[in-house]
Enzyme design. Structure first.
Site, PDB file in Angstrom:
ATOM      1  N   THR A 311      46.812   9.045  12.993  1.00  0.00           N
ATOM      2  CA  THR A 311      47.778   9.401  11.859  1.00  0.00           C
ATOM      3  C   THR A 311      48.774  10.485  12.523  1.00  0.00           C
ATOM      4  O   THR A 311      48.381  11.111  13.439  1.00  0.00           O
ATOM      5  CB  THR A 311      46.978   9.812  10.790  1.00  0.00           C
ATOM      6  OG1 THR A 311      46.541  11.076  11.102  1.00  0.00           O
ATOM      7  CG2 THR A 311      46.091   8.902  10.137  1.00  0.00           C
ATOM      8  N   ASP A 312      49.890  10.658  12.103  1.00  0.00           N
ATOM      9  CA  ASP A 312      50.697  11.664  12.283  1.00  0.00           C
ATOM     10  C   ASP A 312      49.965  12.870  12.004  1.00  0.00           C
ATOM     11  O   ASP A 312      49.265  12.844  10.709  1.00  0.00           O
ATOM     12  CB  ASP A 312      52.112  11.710  11.379  1.00  0.00           C
ATOM     13  CG  ASP A 312      53.092  12.421  12.483  1.00  0.00           C
ATOM     14  OD1 ASP A 312      52.832  13.262  13.150  1.00  0.00           O
ATOM     15  OD2 ASP A 312      54.466  12.251  12.323  1.00  0.00           O
ATOM     16  N   PHE A 313      50.201  14.274  12.538  1.00  0.00           N
ATOM     17  CA  PHE A 313      49.409  15.030  12.461  1.00  0.00           C
ATOM     18  C   PHE A 313      49.352  16.110  11.201  1.00  0.00           C
ATOM     19  O   PHE A 313      50.563  16.294  10.544  1.00  0.00           O
ATOM     20  CB  PHE A 313      49.697  16.407  13.725  1.00  0.00           C
ATOM     21  CG  PHE A 313      49.188  15.721  15.054  1.00  0.00           C
ATOM     22  CD1 PHE A 313      49.070  14.298  15.531  1.00  0.00           C
ATOM     23  CD2 PHE A 313      48.286  16.633  15.716  1.00  0.00           C
ATOM     24  CE1 PHE A 313      48.451  14.046  16.485  1.00  0.00           C
ATOM     25  CE2 PHE A 313      47.880  16.413  16.806  1.00  0.00           C
ATOM     26  CZ  PHE A 313      47.907  14.921  17.252  1.00  0.00           C
TER      27      PHE A 313
END
Length: 599
Positions: A311-313
């Protein structure tokens, strides 16, 4: 406890258990899948949960985030995005240190170090970094301006060698997003507006970094932001609530998927979804990180992708470092859900790692509650372990410090980066400032190091004392409040009226080259009629710019996007449709493509 065997020069080559024999997962002679299954069967739920987190780390435990040593030794994390690289020696030594810490754990699972781009000119604490002594090329959008896949592949291979030398084995790039919304702050990280050009450049980039099937000589690519982060509503970035939606008024989702299709064909190892909601696309109306339609339906189903999805952070928990930074989560579309519900939704959507998260309890909690099964964790753990084995980290995760120092930023690498910088310069209009000898020529410069300019003539402080003027300009943007917002250049693409008038008046009074750093497609309409020379650049050293401006070297780059005539034209265009701004001042492919008349 396990011991390390070493070569005679002191470098370790494999781990053995305490009685001097290898477990099957430690045996490099066995197939990767067999090693994965052997290790998976030995792992406890806490070890699996830790493997599914991708934290942040500063070398030497500098910076505001939790100690990397603590996260490895106490929490069992084995994946980190590096937030700083001071130099090759420090980074290589840090890699070897954290690998020693990991080797001392019960199973000795090696650490995978990752990084956002580090080889360009952009410094943004959330998206790209400078420093570390790496060989600097243009921004990715400048690679697209060369439209030379062979040269891009050669340069990407150099990037891979330098990253690998210091222990960074996953590139949190490239961006497969299309630059169809000119106001978006992250266009400099893309390969432009055209699906065809972006597809051939991204394929070359991935081939260069990975070198074919992922193996011990690869840097694995984490291509982002699926299903395409380009069509941001009004150009606002998805790091912030105003940019929580991707929009498709032109129904052009298929065009945004094409660069990803090229990435899949090139064998990208990993994928990062977008923060934003793919609104009106026919996919579920939640952020891509939480979106079963996006990850399982489209990515895993339609495209058959079985690599790691990270996932994006900090989509779930945000980031709160007291006294330093406090950022809300980017949980767009699922804000009403609790954190455990968001974690469960992310895993059921098909994600394998939670970017930016460092607490295994996030996953263990949903496992204990029954919201997620251990069999579901095993699916992700298999993919994560597979990449560690393919990259050779279980066989030798260490790097040669002196070799890293010699390789990173070596003259031949810097020369290649400078070649890309020069090849990316775009001649927009006018002619180079030639026709007079430079000896004794009085130069007025802005945005250029006077010491560099002094090699080309006599630098003067006032334009009225000059024979020629060379000005490097930043793309206009609207200044925003907030620590992170200030790093994202969004909003208007037009120069402030007073600044446009000043530049035009200067250009009317003496021969003036205006060189604009096109991190986004600037509106150059008020400047084009007056500049003796108009140049677009995407990250280039001052001397390379001056060589081009003064006619010493040709400019061979072509525009990777349209340059709009006005903000009004951008506002009237559809965010998802390439080349949708009416009557652009300069068209994609210029100067090869016909240019609209400046006015």
């Amino acid at each position: 406890m396990r011991t390390l065997l070493h070569h005679t020069d002191g470098t370790p080559f494999r781990d053995l258990n305490h009685n001097g024999t290898m477990e099957p997962y430690e045996d490099p002679r066995l197939p990767v899948e067999e090693r994965v299954e052997d290790l998976l069967a030995r792992m406890t739920p806490p070890e699996k949960a830790a493997l599914m987190l991708h934290g942040r780390m500063f070398p030497g435990n500098q910076g505001p985030f939790p100690s990397g040593e603590h996260l490895i030794a106490e929490r069992g994390l084995t994946a980190f995005a590096m937030m700083a690289v001071p130099d090759a020696r420090a980074m290589a030594e840090w890699n070897n240190h954290v690998q020693d810490l990991a080797a001392a754990a019960r199973l000795g699972i090696p650490v995978t170090l990752a990084s956002d781009p580090r080889h360009g000119f952009t410094a943004n604490p959330a998206t790209a970094f400078t420093g570390g002594g790496f060989s600097t090329g243009p921004e990715p959008i400048g690679l697209a301006a060369t439209d030379d896949p062979g040269l891009v592949e050669e340069y990407a291979a150099l990037i891979g060698r330098e990253l690998r030398a210091v222990g960074i084995r996953v590139a949190i790039h490239p961006m497969a997003d299309l630059a169809t919304e000119p106001r978006w702050a992250r266009i400099s990280g893309t390969f432009g507006e055209d699906p065809d050009r972006a597809s051939r450049i991204i394929a070359a980039y991935i081939r260069g970094l990975q070198g074919g099937p992922v193996g011990p000589d690869s840097v694995a690519c984490m291509t982002k932001h699926f299903p395409g982060g380009g069509p941001q509503s009004k150009g606002e970035d998805a790091h912030f609530a105003a940019g929580r939606r991707l929009v498709y008024p032109g129904g052009a989702l298929d065009r945004h998927l094409r660069p990803f299709e090229a990435a899949f064909e090139a064998g990208t190892a990993q994928i990062m979804p977008a923060y934003a909601i793919p609104s009106g696309s026919g996919l579920a109306e939640v952020g891509a990180n939480f979106n079963h339609d996006v990850i399982t339906g489209l990515l895993r189903g339609k495209y058959g992708f079985d690599g790691v999805v990270c996932t994006d952070f900090n989509a779930i928990t945000g980031m709160d470092v007291p006294g330093v930074v406090s950022l809300p989560p980017r949980h767009w579309g699922v804000e009403e859900l609790s954190v455990p519900e968001q974690v469960a939704l992310t895993l059921h959507a098909g994600a394998d790692q939670l970017g930016g998260e460092t607490d295994p309890e996030l996953i263990l909690g949903v496992l204990r509650s029954g919201a997620v099964t251990e069999a579901r964790l095993d699916e992700s753990v298999r993919r994560i372990l597979r990449d560690k084995f393919r990259l050779g980290l279980f066989d030798d995760p260490y790097v040669d410090v002196e070799a890293a120092v010699a390789l990173v930023g070596a003259p031949e690498g810097r020369a290649l980066g400078r070649e890309l910088q020069a090849r990316s310069l775009v001649h927009l209009s006018g002619q180079p400032l030639t026709g007079r000898p430079l000896t004794g020529t009085r130069l007025y410069v802005e945005g250029i190091d006077p010491a560099v300019a002094a090699r080309y003539g006599t630098v003067v402080d006032r334009p009225e004392d000059a024979d020629l003027a060379v000005l490097r300009l930043a793309t206009p943007y609207e200044k925003r409040e907030g620590l992170l917002e200030r790093a994202f250049h969004s909003g208007s693409l037009e120069f402030e009226p007073a600044e446009a008038a000043r530049l035009a008046e200067l250009a009317r009074t003496l021969p003036t080259a205006l060189v604009t750093q096109l991190e986004r497609p600037a509106v150059l309409t008020p400047l084009a009629p007056h500049a003796a020379l108009l140049v677009g650049e995407f990250g280039a050293a001052d001397d390379l710019v001056l060589d081009a401006v003064l006619g010493r070297t040709p400019m061979t780059g072509t525009l990777p996007f349209d340059l709009p005539r006005s903000d009004a034209a951008v506002d009237a265009a559809r965010e998802d449709v390439p080349f949708d701004t009416a009557d652009p001042l300069f068209r994609f492919g210029h100067p090869t493509a016909p240019r609209a008349t400046a006015g």
